[in-house]
Design a protein around this motif. Sequence first.
Motif, PDB file in Angstrom:
ATOM      1  N   LYS A  76       2.349   1.734  -3.347  1.00 45.86           N
ATOM      2  CA  LYS A  76       1.317   2.208  -4.285  1.00 45.86           C
ATOM      3  C   LYS A  76       1.133   3.720  -4.140  1.00 45.86           C
ATOM      4  CE  LYS A  76      -3.660   1.707  -5.130  1.00 45.86           C
ATOM      5  NZ  LYS A  76      -4.486   2.520  -4.261  1.00 45.86           N
ATOM      6  N   LEU A  77       1.080   4.212  -2.901  1.00 45.27           N
ATOM      7  CA  LEU A  77       0.929   5.654  -2.678  1.00 45.27           C
ATOM      8  C   LEU A  77       2.109   6.436  -3.243  1.00 45.27           C
ATOM      9  CD1 LEU A  77      -0.466   5.646   0.972  1.00 45.27           C
ATOM     10  CD2 LEU A  77      -1.748   6.027  -1.151  1.00 45.27           C
ATOM     11  N   VAL A  78       3.304   5.882  -3.121  1.00 46.82           N
ATOM     12  CA  VAL A  78       4.501   6.521  -3.677  1.00 46.82           C
ATOM     13  C   VAL A  78       4.440   6.479  -5.202  1.00 46.82           C
ATOM     14  CG1 VAL A  78       7.019   6.387  -3.871  1.00 46.82           C
ATOM     15  CG2 VAL A  78       5.920   6.084  -1.631  1.00 46.82           C
TER      16      VAL A  78
ATOM     17  N   SER B 297       7.859   9.001   4.070  1.00 43.11           N
ATOM     18  CA  SER B 297       6.881  10.084   4.197  1.00 43.11           C
ATOM     19  C   SER B 297       5.463   9.544   4.378  1.00 43.11           C
ATOM     20  CB  SER B 297       6.965  11.040   3.008  1.00 43.11           C
ATOM     21  OG  SER B 297       6.697  10.364   1.809  1.00 43.11           O
ATOM     22  N   VAL B 298       5.180   8.357   3.841  1.00 45.68           N
ATOM     23  CA  VAL B 298       3.873   7.713   4.070  1.00 45.68           C
ATOM     24  C   VAL B 298       3.733   7.398   5.553  1.00 45.68           C
ATOM     25  CG1 VAL B 298       2.436   5.681   3.594  1.00 45.68           C
ATOM     26  CG2 VAL B 298       3.764   6.725   1.743  1.00 45.68           C
TER      27      VAL B 298
ATOM     28  N   GLU C  35       1.887   6.385  -7.099  1.00 45.72           N
ATOM     29  CA  GLU C  35       0.844   7.293  -7.584  1.00 45.72           C
ATOM     30  C   GLU C  35       1.228   8.765  -7.399  1.00 45.72           C
ATOM     31  OE1 GLU C  35      -2.558   6.069  -5.307  1.00 45.72           O
ATOM     32  OE2 GLU C  35      -3.007   4.406  -6.669  1.00 45.72           O
ATOM     33  N   GLY C  36       2.351   9.004  -6.736  1.00 41.34           N
ATOM     34  CA  GLY C  36       2.817  10.366  -6.539  1.00 41.34           C
ATOM     35  C   GLY C  36       2.196  11.087  -5.350  1.00 41.34           C
ATOM     36  N   GLN C  37       1.470  10.350  -4.503  1.00 45.51           N
ATOM     37  CA  GLN C  37       0.846  10.984  -3.344  1.00 45.51           C
ATOM     38  C   GLN C  37       1.880  11.322  -2.270  1.00 45.51           C
ATOM     39  OE1 GLN C  37      -2.896   9.347  -1.953  1.00 45.51           O
ATOM     40  NE2 GLN C  37      -3.079   8.170  -3.850  1.00 45.51           N
ATOM     41  N   TYR C  38       2.963  10.555  -2.229  1.00 40.10           N
ATOM     42  CA  TYR C  38       4.064  10.774  -1.283  1.00 40.10           C
ATOM     43  C   TYR C  38       5.359  10.540  -2.019  1.00 40.10           C
ATOM     44  CZ  TYR C  38       0.495  10.532   2.343  1.00 40.10           C
ATOM     45  OH  TYR C  38      -0.598  10.765   3.111  1.00 40.10           O
TER      46      TYR C  38
ATOM     47  N   TYR D  94       0.838  -1.207   0.000  1.00 42.77           N
ATOM     48  CA  TYR D  94       0.000   0.000   0.000  1.00 42.77           C
ATOM     49  C   TYR D  94       0.873   1.258   0.000  1.00 42.77           C
ATOM     50  CZ  TYR D  94      -3.672   3.313   1.142  1.00 42.77           C
ATOM     51  OH  TYR D  94      -4.534   4.374   1.121  1.00 42.77           O
TER      52      TYR D  94
END
Length: 91
Positions: free
Chosen positions: A19-21, A31-32, A23-26, A16
């Motif tokens: 995936k967030l990394v 940082s997540v 997608e460019g969210q973090y 997860y």
Amino acid sequence: MTIKTTIALSEDHLRYAEKLVAEGQYPTISSVIEAGLEQMMAAGSEQDPVSSIADEINRRMQLPRDQWISMEDDTMFDDIEAYIHTKLAKG
């Protein structure tokens, strides 16, 4: 100040975070993790959620019996609706 440390994550948590990394969210997995910790710190959630639920149930059980909503028969939703209307009418 940033301090380097090593942590272990479950496979699901790691996927997860990755995936967030992706997608460019973090920018990084670190940082997540930091964002999650910041949310907990901001919410003051030093207590686990199950204990919080238990505390709320215990608090509600301390209410006088006349403030309880009966769950008997099939009138529960009607009783709740009447209770809400009464509260709204009182303002």
